[in-house]
Design a protein around this motif. Sequence first.
Motif, PDB file in Angstrom:
ATOM      1  N   ILE A 129     -13.186  -6.056 -38.772  1.00 48.26           N
ATOM      2  CA  ILE A 129     -13.108  -6.614 -37.425  1.00 48.26           C
ATOM      3  C   ILE A 129     -13.967  -5.744 -36.517  1.00 48.26           C
ATOM      4  N   ALA A 130     -14.386  -6.298 -35.380  1.00 46.95           N
ATOM      5  CA  ALA A 130     -15.256  -5.541 -34.473  1.00 46.95           C
ATOM      6  C   ALA A 130     -14.897  -5.854 -33.018  1.00 46.95           C
ATOM      7  N   PRO A 131     -13.917  -5.142 -32.447  1.00 42.86           N
ATOM      8  CA  PRO A 131     -13.626  -5.310 -31.013  1.00 42.86           C
ATOM      9  C   PRO A 131     -14.823  -4.896 -30.162  1.00 42.86           C
ATOM     10  N   GLY A 132     -15.084  -5.654 -29.109  1.00 42.85           N
ATOM     11  CA  GLY A 132     -16.156  -5.307 -28.183  1.00 42.85           C
ATOM     12  C   GLY A 132     -15.695  -4.229 -27.217  1.00 42.85           C
ATOM     13  N   LEU A 133     -16.339  -3.072 -27.247  1.00 41.88           N
ATOM     14  CA  LEU A 133     -15.935  -1.974 -26.366  1.00 41.88           C
ATOM     15  C   LEU A 133     -16.163  -2.336 -24.907  1.00 41.88           C
ATOM     16  N   ASP A 134     -17.308  -2.957 -24.600  1.00 41.31           N
ATOM     17  CA  ASP A 134     -17.613  -3.311 -23.216  1.00 41.31           C
ATOM     18  C   ASP A 134     -16.567  -4.284 -22.665  1.00 41.31           C
ATOM     19  N   ARG A 135     -16.257  -5.312 -23.439  1.00 38.88           N
ATOM     20  CA  ARG A 135     -15.269  -6.300 -22.976  1.00 38.88           C
ATOM     21  C   ARG A 135     -13.883  -5.681 -22.838  1.00 38.88           C
ATOM     22  N   LEU A 136     -13.527  -4.802 -23.768  1.00 33.26           N
ATOM     23  CA  LEU A 136     -12.222  -4.159 -23.692  1.00 33.26           C
ATOM     24  C   LEU A 136     -12.086  -3.366 -22.400  1.00 33.26           C
ATOM     25  N   VAL A 137     -13.086  -2.554 -22.086  1.00 34.64           N
ATOM     26  CA  VAL A 137     -13.016  -1.741 -20.864  1.00 34.64           C
ATOM     27  C   VAL A 137     -13.075  -2.635 -19.630  1.00 34.64           C
ATOM     28  N   MET A 138     -13.856  -3.718 -19.692  1.00 34.08           N
ATOM     29  CA  MET A 138     -13.908  -4.675 -18.585  1.00 34.08           C
ATOM     30  C   MET A 138     -12.521  -5.253 -18.303  1.00 34.08           C
ATOM     31  N   GLY A 146     -15.534   3.166  -7.754  1.00 34.82           N
ATOM     32  CA  GLY A 146     -15.204   2.206  -8.795  1.00 34.82           C
ATOM     33  C   GLY A 146     -15.965   2.463 -10.077  1.00 34.82           C
ATOM     34  N   MET A 147     -17.278   2.683  -9.966  1.00 26.64           N
ATOM     35  CA  MET A 147     -18.083   2.936 -11.159  1.00 26.64           C
ATOM     36  C   MET A 147     -17.683   4.251 -11.816  1.00 26.64           C
ATOM     37  N   GLN A 148     -17.404   5.272 -11.026  1.00 23.69           N
ATOM     38  CA  GLN A 148     -16.985   6.553 -11.595  1.00 23.69           C
ATOM     39  C   GLN A 148     -15.698   6.382 -12.410  1.00 23.69           C
ATOM     40  N   LYS A 149     -14.745   5.615 -11.881  1.00 22.55           N
ATOM     41  CA  LYS A 149     -13.475   5.416 -12.580  1.00 22.55           C
ATOM     42  C   LYS A 149     -13.675   4.618 -13.863  1.00 22.55           C
ATOM     43  N   ARG A 150     -14.529   3.588 -13.810  1.00 20.86           N
ATOM     44  CA  ARG A 150     -14.711   2.747 -14.989  1.00 20.86           C
ATOM     45  C   ARG A 150     -15.471   3.477 -16.098  1.00 20.86           C
ATOM     46  N   ILE A 151     -16.463   4.277 -15.721  1.00 19.73           N
ATOM     47  CA  ILE A 151     -17.174   5.043 -16.742  1.00 19.73           C
ATOM     48  C   ILE A 151     -16.240   6.090 -17.349  1.00 19.73           C
ATOM     49  N   ALA A 152     -15.374   6.680 -16.517  1.00 23.28           N
ATOM     50  CA  ALA A 152     -14.384   7.629 -17.033  1.00 23.28           C
ATOM     51  C   ALA A 152     -13.427   6.928 -18.003  1.00 23.28           C
ATOM     52  N   ALA A 179     -10.076   7.731 -27.422  1.00 20.88           N
ATOM     53  CA  ALA A 179      -8.798   7.320 -28.008  1.00 20.88           C
ATOM     54  C   ALA A 179      -9.001   6.528 -29.292  1.00 20.88           C
ATOM     55  N   VAL A 180     -10.043   5.689 -29.336  1.00 19.12           N
ATOM     56  CA  VAL A 180     -10.357   4.933 -30.557  1.00 19.12           C
ATOM     57  C   VAL A 180     -10.685   5.905 -31.692  1.00 19.12           C
ATOM     58  N   ARG A 181     -11.554   6.865 -31.390  1.00 17.74           N
ATOM     59  CA  ARG A 181     -11.927   7.841 -32.427  1.00 17.74           C
ATOM     60  C   ARG A 181     -10.708   8.647 -32.887  1.00 17.74           C
ATOM     61  N   ARG A 233     -14.043   4.261 -19.754  1.00 17.06           N
ATOM     62  CA  ARG A 233     -14.792   3.950 -20.977  1.00 17.06           C
ATOM     63  C   ARG A 233     -14.811   5.161 -21.916  1.00 17.06           C
ATOM     64  N   HIS A 234     -15.063   6.338 -21.351  1.00 16.02           N
ATOM     65  CA  HIS A 234     -15.047   7.559 -22.160  1.00 16.02           C
ATOM     66  C   HIS A 234     -13.680   7.759 -22.795  1.00 16.02           C
ATOM     67  N   GLN A 235     -12.625   7.576 -21.995  1.00 17.87           N
ATOM     68  CA  GLN A 235     -11.270   7.805 -22.501  1.00 17.87           C
ATOM     69  C   GLN A 235     -10.911   6.810 -23.601  1.00 17.87           C
TER      70      GLN A 235
END
Length: 594
Positions: A535-544, A141-147, A155-157, A149-151
């Motif tokens: 505007i400032a979307p929260g990256l942590d919340r978005l991935v969550m 689960g953690m491996q997938k979520r960290i992956a 994509a944002v950049r 987050r990277h993606q």
Amino acid sequence: MDSYQRTHSCGELNAAFAGRQVILNGWVFKLRNHGGVFFVNLRDRYGITQVIIDEKASPELQSTAAGLKFESCIAVCGTVRNRPADMVNPQMTTGDIEVVADRIVLLNGCATLPFMIDESETQAKEDLRLRYRFLDLRSGGMQKRIALRHQVTFAVREFLNGEGFYEIETPTFIKSTPEGARDFLVPSRIHKGKFYALPQSPQLYKQLLMVSGFDKYFQIARCYRDEDARGDRQPEFTQIDMEMSFVSAEDIYAMTERMMQHVFRKTMNIDLPIPFPRIAYADAMNLYGSDKPELRFDMKMQDFTESARGCSFSVFRTTAEEGGTVKLLVVPGAAEAYSRKKITELEETAKIYGAKGLAWMKMTEAGPEGGVSKFFESEAAALAGQYGAKPGDLLLFVADSHKVACTALGAVRSRLGKELNLIDPTRFAFCWINDFPLFEWNEEENKWDPAHHMFTMPKEKYLATMEQNPGEVIGDLYDLVCNGYELASGSIRIHDPEIQKRIFDIVGFSAEQAEEKFGFLLKAFRFGAPPHGGIAPGLDRLVMIMSGVDSIKDVIAFPKNNVMASPMDESPSVVDESQLRDLGLILAEKETGQ
């Protein structure tokens, strides 16, 4: 190591590699001994490959296999072969093949594990997971979520670069300014007695970048707020910080929507429908009891105040006559499912948000029954016609001030959505909340406070008269909400020094205070500052949200716990006296018993 360096990853091999000699590196995930035939599931971040040590293996290899432990780091040299048809595992990307080992080299053994590493989630308490976070991060689960987050970050950049944005870093050591939460302070060794603050956001600096002529800025920004932790909050977090010049709120809505659409398409192959719905703040509170409404189910609250004025139930009637509000929530088909005990549990939720109680009744074919129904026996037709109550429905009421009635019943609505399984976990329900009040009254200090921050532009129609009734002023600000979470907050900023001074005056921020705290920004505004907003979307919340988990700790590699500590590296920690002396600091002695 060179002779044992991997030639392929553990998620790469398939039937096309049959007969090939390969070297794999990874961790022992599963180990089975079937009468001298050993099966090892070898794992790296790319996947899992089954390794077999069969009866033809040398005694040395058999002995090595027998001595392996879970999570040992090994190299495997061997030959790829196709599995027999009845042994193919369609659940594994490498399930068509296995590697017959010729040699196994132990690269590093593993101590006794504090918990087992799982293909999905670590089944251990949070404190233990955080203490051994480097092991918890190996779980599927953690491996997938960290992956993910990277993606998402990539994509944002990718999207913002394509839109002409510059990624510009802003300082981490800044001047302490009032921004809502407590600052984390960093003492200066050179300038003793003075402190830097860690940024709660890059707010002032991104506005300065607009003055500097960089009309499209973004940053994957680290932010720091000394406030109590919770599921969707950490003392250090990451936001997708964006600012643009010569724009309206409409431009920011459109840019943000297209960015979210790009991110979801690239990372999850989901096409988000845009534009997102827009809901005024007042409507969100009236209908959902929240400025971050959960829209994956449709159960809206209704206003019962007018009907309460003439009813015989004194609590409702008095509340309405004294200027309060009576809110009603019709819960379809829930009458039978909710006993008196379960309704009491709902009432406790309402009380957390200030309600004095939760009135209720159940609709039947014969009319309302239970709770406060005796006061409404003649109102069955009105309840059915005006408020849509049907036999089998549960009716819930809160009577209080408008804010309490909305918020408390809104919390009950949120709880019911989960308890009644009304929420589709595969949906992503976005909306904009706008038309927020610019000011809110501070009862304790008898003054007006900024509802968001002091740099938000009032809507144009309020500019001429905003000092006359600050409570009616609507700000040009907006929140992006998804699945009941505030995902982003932003506004059109004040760029005119005179308007900024008027805002300071309304909230009781003196010219001297403004110059002391924000002098550098106000000075910049005098040099041709352009209209701008962001505007400032929260990256942590978005991935969550995208991951379907309930805590941002599950999408951050090394988070803090609920008391802002890290069990893994034992921070915060005591420092040497010599370090304090260098900084010119003396710690106050602890009081007795503390």
